[in-house]
Design an enzyme around this catalytic site. Sequence first.
Site, PDB file in Angstrom:
ATOM      1  CE1 TYR A 179      -0.132   1.837  -0.103  1.00 21.13           C
ATOM      2  CE2 TYR A 179      -0.653  -0.207   1.036  1.00 21.13           C
ATOM      3  CZ  TYR A 179      -1.028   0.844   0.226  1.00 21.13           C
ATOM      4  OH  TYR A 179      -2.322   0.918  -0.233  1.00 21.13           O
ATOM      5  CE  LYS A 186      -2.828   4.320   1.217  1.00 19.25           C
ATOM      6  NZ  LYS A 186      -3.606   5.379   0.535  1.00 19.25           N
TER       7      LYS A 186
END
Length: 245
Positions: free
Chosen positions: A163, A167
């Site tokens: 994750y 990003k």
Amino acid sequence: MQTVLITGANKSIGFETAKQLAAQGYFVFLGSRDIKKGEAAADQLKAAGYSQVQAVQINVADPASVAAAKDTVSKQISSLDILINNAGIMGGYQQMPSAISPDVLHEVFNTNFFGAVHVTQAFMELLKKSGAPRIVNVTSGLASLTLHSDPAWKYYAIKSAAYGPSKTALNAYTVALAYELRDTAFKINAVDPGYTATDFNQHRGTGSVENAARIIVKYALTGADGPTGKYFSNDINGESDESPW
């Protein structure tokens, strides 16, 4: 009427962002992977008095779905003023770098990074026809390599192999795209809405969706003299909400 497309807009932060922009007179396309959920969200906004909303089916991880969404939107508008790349997935909570499945890495990056790239490129033609195009890439504080290297950071112990890096990649793309379009009217920024209580984190977040959406809207509506190629966060305390990369 000015227009905006928000991916992942059928619930949580995306839905609240749609509501706040609709309240400011924008026609909002609510992007949703599940069109029935998108239509239910649109009906909810219409019942609240926001008539200028429409659900659009879009699975950002599927290029064919993105292309179909672009065709649907293009038949109704000649230009797009704001694109908010909000859709994202966590990929589970067990993301040890030494053990995470490459399949999970691919899945998370395909939505959080490649999905945003696919959507941005697909809608670039419509954005370029706007007099003041804006792109907000919804990111996370977990994308900051500077903060992840600081033991004093309150989220220092929260590391993820999929994750956070997805990003970080999105942040890097934001910088590169903003530089490419630096001599145009585009304003392109990465915005972290902060640790918000949503389904995404099983409602363990401390912030509200209203406050989370507010910072996204702030940079979606930035003026001609506003920033571009920057990284902002709701979790920064001080006069500025600019985050370290």
